[in-house]
Scaffold this active site. Sequence first.
Site, short mmCIF file in Angstrom:
data_model
loop_
_atom_site.label_atom_id
_atom_site.label_comp_id
_atom_site.label_asym_id
_atom_site.label_seq_id
_atom_site.Cartn_x
_atom_site.Cartn_y
_atom_site.Cartn_z
N GLU A 141 0.99 -2.66 7.94
CA GLU A 141 1.87 -2.48 6.78
C GLU A 141 3.22 -1.96 7.28
OE1 GLU A 141 1.51 0.21 2.67
OE2 GLU A 141 0.55 0.90 4.51
N LYS A 182 1.74 -5.64 -2.52
CA LYS A 182 0.76 -4.58 -2.75
C LYS A 182 0.69 -4.20 -4.22
CE LYS A 182 -0.42 -0.02 -0.82
NZ LYS A 182 0.02 0.97 0.19
N CYS A 232 -3.22 -1.81 2.81
CA CYS A 232 -3.53 -0.39 2.83
C CYS A 232 -4.43 0.06 1.68
CB CYS A 232 -2.24 0.42 2.86
SG CYS A 232 -2.48 2.15 3.37
#
Length: 339
Positions: free
Chosen positions: A47, A130, A185
Amino acid sequence: MARILRVAAVQVGRVDRGTPTEQVLARLNALLDKAAANKVKLAVFPETTFSTFFPRYYITNEAELSSYFLKEPSTGISHADAVASFFAKAKSLGIDVVIGYGEETPEGERYNTASYVSAHTGTTVGKYRKIHLPGTFEPFSKEEGVTNQLEKRYFKPGNLGFNAFKPPRLLEEGVKSPVVGMLICNDRRWAEAWRCYGLQGTEIMCIGYNTTAWAPQLWGIDPESMTREQGYADAMFHHKLVCQAHAYTNATFLITSARSGMDDGIHSLISGSMVVSPEGHILAENKTEDDEVVWCDIDVDACQQGKNKTFAFEKHRRIEHYGVIVERTGVVEPEEYKA
């Protein structure tokens, strides 16, 4: 016929707040060379790979904040001037890459993004923003050295959904392409995200992350109740728990890559870069906290055992009972029992 593919979780070590992009790119290029030397065909990077993990800082200087985002052209991240050389090198080495970065759209919207760039086409063939942004909008503290988690302040929630795809020519010509999905994540902790990909037949999940090893304010614990060593061990346990469990429950390989190390000499990030099998076993994992290529061979067809037996969704799922998952965002407890 087996579908053999050599893959790598590419771990990136310490990157400080003031580390120039050029230095990061030099390290990433060296990692590409190591991957190529080991004949890797798919490399997954962390990330926000091109910079330090800036959401930990309370940043009031817009010029600094803007420097952490890449202005992505309509042709995709591989054509962004600041990082085009990295993607050109990957293409020349014949390596498909998944990589995370701060994206700024032409309209000025900012996202925590990952793109899959094909070595065959030199273009983006998959993109994810995300969705599950952790932390707070306001900082835990404005003092220097405190690890904040300000993704909700700096990014908009992702708006592209969970869309799997088939990269072209990742395997030999004439061999069925693997189905690939991406998360970033904190998304890896959310079963709903995995199941959306599982229902598309995903065979390889790619997840980059920056996971703090010490964040008592974020975790909601008394910092006196745990040592920093215990905090690191706990964060690593939960990382491996969700990765191995969700790979198993969706019968998919997982390649997951850390930004690790002690950024600024203060902010500790866990490692835990690894390749996980569809049965939930770790096939390869990192040995250091530094830059490292964690590679192994996988047989994509190994997913079929789980997909056709234990997790044969079409045989065993009962969607008429799952409505509460999409009807509610938060918890609604049942009423007290009355005799």
